[in-house]
Design a protein around this motif. Sequence first.
Motif, PDB file in Angstrom:
ATOM      1  N   LYS A  32      -0.580  -6.040   2.124  1.00 51.93           N
ATOM      2  CA  LYS A  32       0.610  -6.004   1.285  1.00 51.93           C
ATOM      3  C   LYS A  32       1.423  -7.275   1.481  1.00 51.93           C
ATOM      4  O   LYS A  32       1.751  -7.650   2.602  1.00 51.93           O
ATOM      5  CB  LYS A  32       1.459  -4.777   1.606  1.00 51.93           C
ATOM      6  CG  LYS A  32       0.942  -3.494   0.973  1.00 51.93           C
ATOM      7  CD  LYS A  32       1.988  -2.402   0.985  1.00 51.93           C
ATOM      8  CE  LYS A  32       1.511  -1.184   0.192  1.00 51.93           C
ATOM      9  NZ  LYS A  32       2.547  -0.124   0.138  1.00 51.93           N
TER      10      LYS A  32
ATOM     11  N   ALA B 270       4.878  -9.008  -0.097  1.00 50.75           N
ATOM     12  CA  ALA B 270       6.068  -8.795  -0.934  1.00 50.75           C
ATOM     13  C   ALA B 270       5.976  -7.480  -1.696  1.00 50.75           C
ATOM     14  O   ALA B 270       6.343  -7.382  -2.870  1.00 50.75           O
ATOM     15  CB  ALA B 270       6.252  -9.962  -1.897  1.00 50.75           C
ATOM     16  N   GLY B 271       5.436  -6.467  -1.030  1.00 52.07           N
ATOM     17  CA  GLY B 271       5.364  -5.146  -1.636  1.00 52.07           C
ATOM     18  C   GLY B 271       4.185  -4.922  -2.557  1.00 52.07           C
ATOM     19  O   GLY B 271       4.014  -3.827  -3.089  1.00 52.07           O
ATOM     20  N   GLU B 272       3.333  -5.953  -2.759  1.00 46.99           N
ATOM     21  CA  GLU B 272       2.176  -5.817  -3.636  1.00 46.99           C
ATOM     22  C   GLU B 272       0.888  -5.921  -2.828  1.00 46.99           C
ATOM     23  O   GLU B 272       0.811  -6.670  -1.855  1.00 46.99           O
ATOM     24  CB  GLU B 272       2.188  -6.898  -4.722  1.00 46.99           C
ATOM     25  CG  GLU B 272       3.369  -6.799  -5.673  1.00 46.99           C
ATOM     26  CD  GLU B 272       3.276  -7.822  -6.786  1.00 46.99           C
ATOM     27  OE1 GLU B 272       2.247  -8.529  -6.846  1.00 46.99           O
ATOM     28  OE2 GLU B 272       4.219  -7.911  -7.589  1.00 46.99           O
ATOM     29  N   GLU B 273      -0.125  -5.153  -3.252  1.00 44.13           N
ATOM     30  CA  GLU B 273      -1.417  -5.197  -2.577  1.00 44.13           C
ATOM     31  C   GLU B 273      -2.208  -6.416  -3.039  1.00 44.13           C
ATOM     32  O   GLU B 273      -2.345  -6.655  -4.236  1.00 44.13           O
ATOM     33  CB  GLU B 273      -2.212  -3.919  -2.850  1.00 44.13           C
ATOM     34  CG  GLU B 273      -1.610  -2.684  -2.191  1.00 44.13           C
ATOM     35  CD  GLU B 273      -2.500  -1.468  -2.332  1.00 44.13           C
ATOM     36  OE1 GLU B 273      -3.448  -1.527  -3.144  1.00 44.13           O
ATOM     37  OE2 GLU B 273      -2.263  -0.469  -1.633  1.00 44.13           O
ATOM     38  N   VAL B 274      -2.710  -7.185  -2.077  1.00 45.17           N
ATOM     39  CA  VAL B 274      -3.462  -8.403  -2.363  1.00 45.17           C
ATOM     40  C   VAL B 274      -4.787  -8.342  -1.626  1.00 45.17           C
ATOM     41  O   VAL B 274      -4.844  -7.974  -0.452  1.00 45.17           O
ATOM     42  CB  VAL B 274      -2.675  -9.660  -1.919  1.00 45.17           C
ATOM     43  CG1 VAL B 274      -3.494 -10.916  -2.185  1.00 45.17           C
ATOM     44  CG2 VAL B 274      -1.333  -9.726  -2.633  1.00 45.17           C
ATOM     45  N   LYS B 275      -5.885  -8.698  -2.318  1.00 46.58           N
ATOM     46  CA  LYS B 275      -7.198  -8.724  -1.688  1.00 46.58           C
ATOM     47  C   LYS B 275      -7.386 -10.034  -0.933  1.00 46.58           C
ATOM     48  O   LYS B 275      -7.134 -11.108  -1.469  1.00 46.58           O
ATOM     49  CB  LYS B 275      -8.306  -8.576  -2.738  1.00 46.58           C
ATOM     50  CG  LYS B 275      -8.390  -7.191  -3.366  1.00 46.58           C
ATOM     51  CD  LYS B 275      -9.553  -7.109  -4.336  1.00 46.58           C
ATOM     52  CE  LYS B 275      -9.670  -5.712  -4.933  1.00 46.58           C
ATOM     53  NZ  LYS B 275     -10.805  -5.625  -5.895  1.00 46.58           N
TER      54      LYS B 275
END
Length: 208
Positions: free
Chosen positions: A44, A46-51
């Motif tokens: 995560k 900034a609050g977003e899921e990143v691969k």
Amino acid sequence: MKTRDEETVPQNEQTESGVSRRDFLKISSIAVATPMVIGPTVVKVAGEEVKVWGPGAMPVTLNVNGKPLTANLEPRVTLLDALRNHFDLTGAKKVCDRAECGACTVLMDGRTVYACSVLAVDAQNHKLETVESLTAGDHLHPVQQAFVDHDAQQCGFCTPGFVVAAKALVDKYPNPTPEQITHELSGNFCRCGTYAGIRRAMGERKGA
């Protein structure tokens, strides 16, 4: 014989996280010895899921000129290096390698991109076209023929990138104006200065 650190710091002393130094060393050694699992790790940011991929090589499949091409690549490998070094598609040239000259221009979903600034792993699930796709047997694409007819090349290093960008230009503007030609080809640089020939070649397309 104990080292100075071992004499002054008990090995079973716990860190702030509650893990002893001895256990921490054991965990670290296991992590180093365990092979990396192929596939993305989701974190995560900034609050977003990143691969997050890597760091080891992984299977990468690209749709290039209508064909699926697969190779085991490290996530750091650029699209340009994948095309040239792994798929033997050497039309896109490696010149500046910093997204400035345009010699490595390819089409991604119909839009021009610098292959040196795109990671191969990020080019998956996109339609890629290189300069090799323009020739049908012994027949040149009209843009390629126009470059030949108007002597729009000299040393040739920039030519594949210019041809791909010019193809995108005429796809977007079948009858381009001089202003459109200048704008759409502004991302490509010719060290030999054959811009007059390139303009003539694109001007011919206006009457095609």
